[in-house]
Design an enzyme around this catalytic site. Structure first.
Site, mmCIF file in Angstrom:
data_model
loop_
_atom_site.group_PDB
_atom_site.id
_atom_site.type_symbol
_atom_site.label_atom_id
_atom_site.label_comp_id
_atom_site.label_asym_id
_atom_site.label_seq_id
_atom_site.Cartn_x
_atom_site.Cartn_y
_atom_site.Cartn_z
ATOM 1 C CG ASP A 193 -1.409 2.427 14.693
ATOM 2 O OD1 ASP A 193 -1.572 2.504 15.922
ATOM 3 O OD2 ASP A 193 -2.281 2.000 13.916
ATOM 4 C CD GLN B 178 -1.015 -0.863 3.599
ATOM 5 O OE1 GLN B 178 -2.247 -0.843 3.561
ATOM 6 N NE2 GLN B 178 -0.362 -1.488 4.567
ATOM 7 C CG ASP C 154 -5.926 -1.331 14.770
ATOM 8 O OD1 ASP C 154 -6.638 -0.682 13.982
ATOM 9 O OD2 ASP C 154 -5.041 -0.813 15.471
ATOM 10 C CD GLU D 290 0.516 -4.229 9.753
ATOM 11 O OE1 GLU D 290 0.279 -4.355 8.523
ATOM 12 O OE2 GLU D 290 -0.252 -3.656 10.551
#
Length: 281
Positions: free
Chosen positions: A88, A33, A157, A108
């Site tokens: 994050d 991304q 998340d 992640e």
């Protein structure tokens, strides 16, 4: 000359939100991304993925506190926690405020998110350096599938259900998460806004009751997300979210948003939104 960052909302066609940018700090393309870091006039430092706002200095606490503390406060003794996404570090930070926690696995898919968060959002990311945190850079669904019965709490998340996050809103992923839970475990997942994403919420609650006997939907307010709110699913085999009474003595010190009163109120939905949630009885 003024510079403005405009977020064209992918799931709300025909809408956009703009912020005055005082500085473009860094832009890069990861394998997954586009990542941009801006300094804004109104919200401080801003982190975007593929042109969608993820984190700002001003309001990140309302999201991170609510995705974490609602399930953590609902579980009697959360020791093992899985965070899927959340590179994050803000969700990990909130989880670690509970002294019962012995391990936090951060799964992640994009390591670049973690690296840039260390650089520009240390108030969130530094928590990921805690020795209780295990980093795993891979697909969250596969990780859940490979770790049956391991976790007390699973927090998803994620970004919106487009691109790499789309799979995180599908039934097979929820079944994988269910298999990774301990018998009294709890899952919370990012579940969009009832103002704009009724179709997404409805699709989730078409299959959720087939997997979890206890479930609900709650929300928080956050000005930089579409409509100013964002919702979450609450899923469990054993704990009814509507019957939980949080113990004030367990609330971490120094929180900015969460409280036992907010906990209970977060599950109270407007009448039109209740129709999206299939509740037994």
């Amino acid at each position: 000359m003024e510079i403005w960052y405009t977020e064209k909302l992918e799931l709300e066609k025909g809408r956009a939100v703009s912020y005055r940018v005082t500085k473009t700090i860094e832009s890069l393309q990861s394998p997954f991304q586009k990542i941009d870091i801006f300094e804004t006039q109104s919200f401080g430092r801003m982190f975007t993925l593929d042109g969608v706002t993820m984190v700002t200095n001003k309001d990140e606490h309302s999201y991170h506190e609510m995705i974490a503390h609602i399930p953590m406060m609902s579980h009697p003794n959360p020791e093992s926690v899985l965070v899927i996404g959340g590179g994050d570090g803000g969700t990990v930070r909130e989880v670690l405020k509970h002294p019962s926690v012995k391990e936090v696995v951060l799964c992640e898919i994009d390591k670049a998110v973690v690296d840039i968060s260390y650089k520009y959002f240390p108030e969130c990311a530094d928590a990921m350096k805690d020795p209780k945190v295990i980093h795993h850079y891979d697909d969250g669904a596969k990780f859940a599938r490979d770790n049956k019965g391991r976790f007390d709490v699973i927090l998803v998340d994620s970004s919106d259900p487009v691109g790499p996050a789309e799979v995180l809103f599908k039934e097979p992923f929820f079944r994988d998460m269910a298999s990774a839970l301990k018998p009294t475990g709890i899952i919370a997942t990012q579940a969009e806004s009832f103002w704009y994403h009724g179709d997404v919420i409805t699709s989730l609650f078409e299959f959720i009751p087939k997997i979890f006997p206890e479930y609900g939907y709650y929300y928080t307010t956050i000005p930089t997300y579409p409509s100013g709110i964002i919702g979450f699913t609450f899923l469990s085999n054993a704990i009814d979210p509507y019957a939980v009474t949080p113990d004030p003595k367990r609330v971490p010190k120094g929180l900015k948003y969460y409280s036992p009163e907010i906990h209970k109120a977060a599950f109270v939905l407007p009448e039109f939104a209740k129709a999206y949630i299939k509740r037994k009885g």
